[in-house]
Scaffold this active site. Structure first.
Site, PDB file in Angstrom:
ATOM      1  N   ASP A 257      41.889  30.316  -7.014  1.00  0.00           N
ATOM      2  CA  ASP A 257      43.140  30.952  -7.404  1.00  0.00           C
ATOM      3  C   ASP A 257      44.354  30.436  -6.641  1.00  0.00           C
ATOM      4  OD1 ASP A 257      42.130  32.753  -9.368  1.00  0.00           O
ATOM      5  OD2 ASP A 257      41.193  33.876  -7.749  1.00  0.00           O
TER       6      ASP A 257
ATOM      7  N   HIS B 170      36.033  33.655  -0.043  1.00  0.00           N
ATOM      8  CA  HIS B 170      35.136  33.775  -1.193  1.00  0.00           C
ATOM      9  C   HIS B 170      33.821  34.375  -0.734  1.00  0.00           C
ATOM     10  CE1 HIS B 170      32.957  32.718  -4.851  1.00  0.00           C
ATOM     11  NE2 HIS B 170      34.139  32.567  -5.394  1.00  0.00           N
TER      12      HIS B 170
HETATM   13  N1  CMC Z   1      42.846  36.826   4.012  1.00  0.00           N
HETATM   14  C1  CMC Z   1      42.609  37.259   5.249  1.00  0.00           C
HETATM   15  N2  CMC Z   1      41.404  37.550   5.734  1.00  0.00           N
HETATM   16  C2  CMC Z   1      40.373  37.385   4.904  1.00  0.00           C
HETATM   17  C3  CMC Z   1      40.519  36.919   3.576  1.00  0.00           C
HETATM   18  C4  CMC Z   1      41.820  36.639   3.156  1.00  0.00           C
HETATM   19  N3  CMC Z   1      42.059  36.201   1.909  1.00  0.00           N
HETATM   20  N4  CMC Z   1      39.322  36.844   2.989  1.00  0.00           N
HETATM   21  C5  CMC Z   1      38.429  37.258   3.884  1.00  0.00           C
HETATM   22  N5  CMC Z   1      39.062  37.589   5.034  1.00  0.00           N
HETATM   23  C6  CMC Z   1      38.449  38.080   6.254  1.00  0.00           C
HETATM   24  C7  CMC Z   1      38.209  39.569   6.166  1.00  0.00           C
HETATM   25  O1  CMC Z   1      39.333  40.301   6.609  1.00  0.00           O
HETATM   26  C8  CMC Z   1      37.023  39.733   7.067  1.00  0.00           C
HETATM   27  O2  CMC Z   1      37.479  39.645   8.387  1.00  0.00           O
HETATM   28  P1  CMC Z   1      36.825  40.550   9.534  1.00  0.00           P
HETATM   29  O3  CMC Z   1      35.375  40.158   9.568  1.00  0.00           O
HETATM   30  O4  CMC Z   1      37.605  40.196  10.719  1.00  0.00           O
HETATM   31  O5  CMC Z   1      37.020  41.964   9.052  1.00  0.00           O
HETATM   32  C9  CMC Z   1      36.199  38.470   6.787  1.00  0.00           C
HETATM   33  O6  CMC Z   1      37.158  37.490   6.369  1.00  0.00           O
HETATM   34  C10 CMC Z   1      35.168  38.650   5.713  1.00  0.00           C
HETATM   35  O7  CMC Z   1      35.827  39.130   4.564  1.00  0.00           O
HETATM   36  P2  CMC Z   1      35.218  40.017   3.441  1.00  0.00           P
HETATM   37  O8  CMC Z   1      36.321  40.662   2.672  1.00  0.00           O
HETATM   38  O9  CMC Z   1      34.140  40.910   3.990  1.00  0.00           O
HETATM   39  O10 CMC Z   1      34.498  38.935   2.593  1.00  0.00           O
HETATM   40  P3  CMC Z   1      34.048  39.126   1.135  1.00  0.00           P
HETATM   41  O11 CMC Z   1      32.951  38.212   0.876  1.00  0.00           O
HETATM   42  O12 CMC Z   1      33.804  40.545   0.787  1.00  0.00           O
HETATM   43  O13 CMC Z   1      35.406  38.711   0.399  1.00  0.00           O
HETATM   44  C11 CMC Z   1      36.986  38.145  -1.101  1.00  0.00           C
HETATM   45  C12 CMC Z   1      35.587  37.855  -0.586  1.00  0.00           C
HETATM   46  C13 CMC Z   1      37.279  37.165  -2.208  1.00  0.00           C
HETATM   47  C14 CMC Z   1      37.044  39.563  -1.659  1.00  0.00           C
HETATM   48  C15 CMC Z   1      38.009  38.018   0.038  1.00  0.00           C
HETATM   49  O14 CMC Z   1      37.943  36.736   0.604  1.00  0.00           O
HETATM   50  C16 CMC Z   1      39.416  38.305  -0.426  1.00  0.00           C
HETATM   51  O15 CMC Z   1      39.804  39.470  -0.544  1.00  0.00           O
HETATM   52  N6  CMC Z   1      40.240  37.261  -0.720  1.00  0.00           N
HETATM   53  C17 CMC Z   1      41.569  37.451  -1.229  1.00  0.00           C
HETATM   54  C18 CMC Z   1      41.535  37.725  -2.730  1.00  0.00           C
HETATM   55  C19 CMC Z   1      41.161  36.497  -3.518  1.00  0.00           C
HETATM   56  O16 CMC Z   1      41.678  35.411  -3.297  1.00  0.00           O
HETATM   57  N7  CMC Z   1      40.265  36.679  -4.511  1.00  0.00           N
HETATM   58  C20 CMC Z   1      39.807  35.588  -5.380  1.00  0.00           C
HETATM   59  C21 CMC Z   1      38.366  35.318  -5.151  1.00  0.00           C
HETATM   60  S1  CMC Z   1      37.751  33.788  -5.792  1.00  0.00           S
HETATM   61  C22 CMC Z   1      38.045  33.628  -7.443  1.00  0.00           C
HETATM   62  C23 CMC Z   1      37.882  34.836  -8.291  1.00  0.00           C
HETATM   63  O17 CMC Z   1      36.886  35.530  -8.255  1.00  0.00           O
HETATM   64  O18 CMC Z   1      38.807  35.089  -9.032  1.00  0.00           O
END
Ligand code: CMC
Length: 384
Positions: free
Chosen positions: A321, A270
């Site tokens: 989710d 998140h």
């Molecule tokens: N699986 C694997 N690695 C992850 C995940 C995940 N679900 N989420 C974050 N990471 C890793 C990412 O690869 C990165 O690693 P590194 O620094 O080694 O490259 C690190 O954690 C930081 O991730 P980020 O994508 O820069 O973090 P963010 O704040 O931009 O991402 C997010 C937030 C929600 C987009 C991301 O966690 C994600 O894509 N999650 C999966 C999709 C998901 O479940 N979305 C629902 C969000 S919550 C409710 C909603 O809004 O609906």
């Protein structure tokens, strides 16, 4: 700053790009508060645990729209307004009946909500419009699901809660108390969540002095993506893929393999929470109880194995989710409807933010750092 060609950039004007707007505070709000470090979530003064234990979805709608809980008479009045507004205008129902059966449900909800704008009274207030959309989004979802499955569309009830009526329209029979409570709690938990992408979209559209239907249509488009609300459907698809492996299914190996391939595991991580999402505790409990009741224990056990693997391997916790997917699956809802249910709840938060933006508006208009060339000589097409 990323690898840009910096020669044309005046860094004095633009010292820093905030990609993804992480941590930028652009609004004040009374709608919700999130502490991402401690995992605290408040809707208009009330802790999410207090609301999960006590409130109905309709009470949460009133709370978000008015920043206070309703008196009995006010709640009754809201129920009546929602109940009497559930039926769709005929052309919207016809669209739902005749659109492609293979259309994405979220795309159908987006188009149908957009159409609703044509059928409201030009004198209707923003609150009237918020009530119309809150009342009719469940009807749109259920009608499309029945139409695509060649089932007769069920006319909405003129009484009962949003949760009860939705399950009734979807299944063609009245739900039991437990199913109604499960659905209602899911609606309470998804109602509002600060400046997420869809709410930001809603407020941006509102800030141009456009109308509420346009703002919500845009918000639905933003919610649809798998990094936002689309994640709940993606979680279930992941679990169903694991199920296809039959007796060899191993959630730990499955998760590690995905991580090795640098794939994201849906339902984890998140932007704001750096700990367990407080909504996920409630959904986890529901998922466990329902899995036991409905014979889907293996799904719950796999989910817990994935939670542990993600914690051990990446120190990442589940978000709202993750467990909502197995909750919906256990009560028999098709996976591609999960994001629509998110929209059916979040309409309360979107519209609350619309009121707030409109009451204290300033056009949302950030800047972008231009990294292209400047003043190139014109080359005629035949010479390029
Ligand atoms: N699986 C694997 N690695 C992850 C995940 C995940 N679900 N989420 C974050 N990471 C890793 C990412 O690869 C990165 O690693 P590194 O620094 O080694 O490259 C690190 O954690 C930081 O991730 P980020 O994508 O820069 O973090 P963010 O704040 O931009 O991402 C997010 C937030 C929600 C987009 C991301 O966690 C994600 O894509 N999650 C999966 C999709 C998901 O479940 N979305 C629902 C969000 S919550 C409710 C909603 O809004 O609906």
């Amino acid at each position: 700053m990323a690898e840009h060609n910096l020669q044309h950039i005046d860094l004095n004007d633009y010292p820093h790009i905030n990609k993804g707007l992480d941590g930028i505070v652009a609004f004040s709000t009374t709608k919700s508060f999130i502490n991402g470090q401690t995992g605290e979530l408040i809707y208009s003064g009330y802790h999410i645990d207090t609301l999960a234990d006590n409130a109905t979805f309709e009470e949460v709608c009133f709370l978000l729209w008015n920043d206070r809980l309703p008196k009995n008479s006010e709640l009754e009045e809201l129920h009546k307004k929602l109940q009497s507004n559930r039926e769709l205008p005929e052309p919207v129902l016809n669209y739902i009946k005749t659109t492609d059966k293979n259309a994405e449900p979220m795309a159908v909800v987006r188009s149908a909500v957009s159409m609703l704008a044509d059928f409201v009274d030009s004198n209707s207030s923003d609150l009237d419009n918020a009530i119309t959309m809150t009342a009719q989004i469940p009807t749109i979802i259920a009608a499309f699901d029945r139409a695509r499955n060649e089932k007769e569309i069920v006319t909405p009830l003129k009484d009962g809660s949003t949760a009860f009526n939705f399950l009734y329209m979807l299944n063609g029979e009245e739900p039991g108390q437990a199913a109604e409570r499960t659905m209602d709690l899911c609606l309470v938990l998804h109602a509002e969540h600060g400046m997420n992408a869809s709410t930001f979209t809603c407020r941006s559209i509102c800030s141009t002095e456009s109308d509420m239907f346009s703002a919500v249509t845009g918000a639905i488009g933003a919610l649809k993506g798998p990094l936002h609300g689309g994640a709940n459907t993606a979680v279930m698809n992941t679990l169903l893929k694991l199920k296809e492996q039959g007796e060899h299914a191993d959630p730990v190996v499955f998760t590690k393999d995905k991580l090795d391939r640098k794939e994201k595991i849906m339902g984890f991580g998140h932007r704001v929470y750096k700990t367990f999402d407080p909504r996920a505790y409630h959904l986890r409990k529901m998922s466990k109880d329902l899995a036991e009741e409905t014979g889907h224990q293996y799904l719950y056990e796999w989910s817990e194995a994935m939670v542990k693997t993600m914690k051990d391997e990446k120190n990442i916790d589940p978000n709202v989710d993750f467990f909502s997917a197995t909750v919906y699956y256990s009560i028999g809802i098709q996976p591609d409807l999960y994001t629509c249910i998110f929209a059916m709840s979040r309409i309360s938060g979107w519209t609350a933010h619309f009121f707030e933006q409109k009451a204290n508006n300033r056009l949302i208009r950030p800047r972008a750092l231009y990294t292209g060339e400047k003043n190139l000589p014109w080359v005629p097409a035949e010479e390029r």
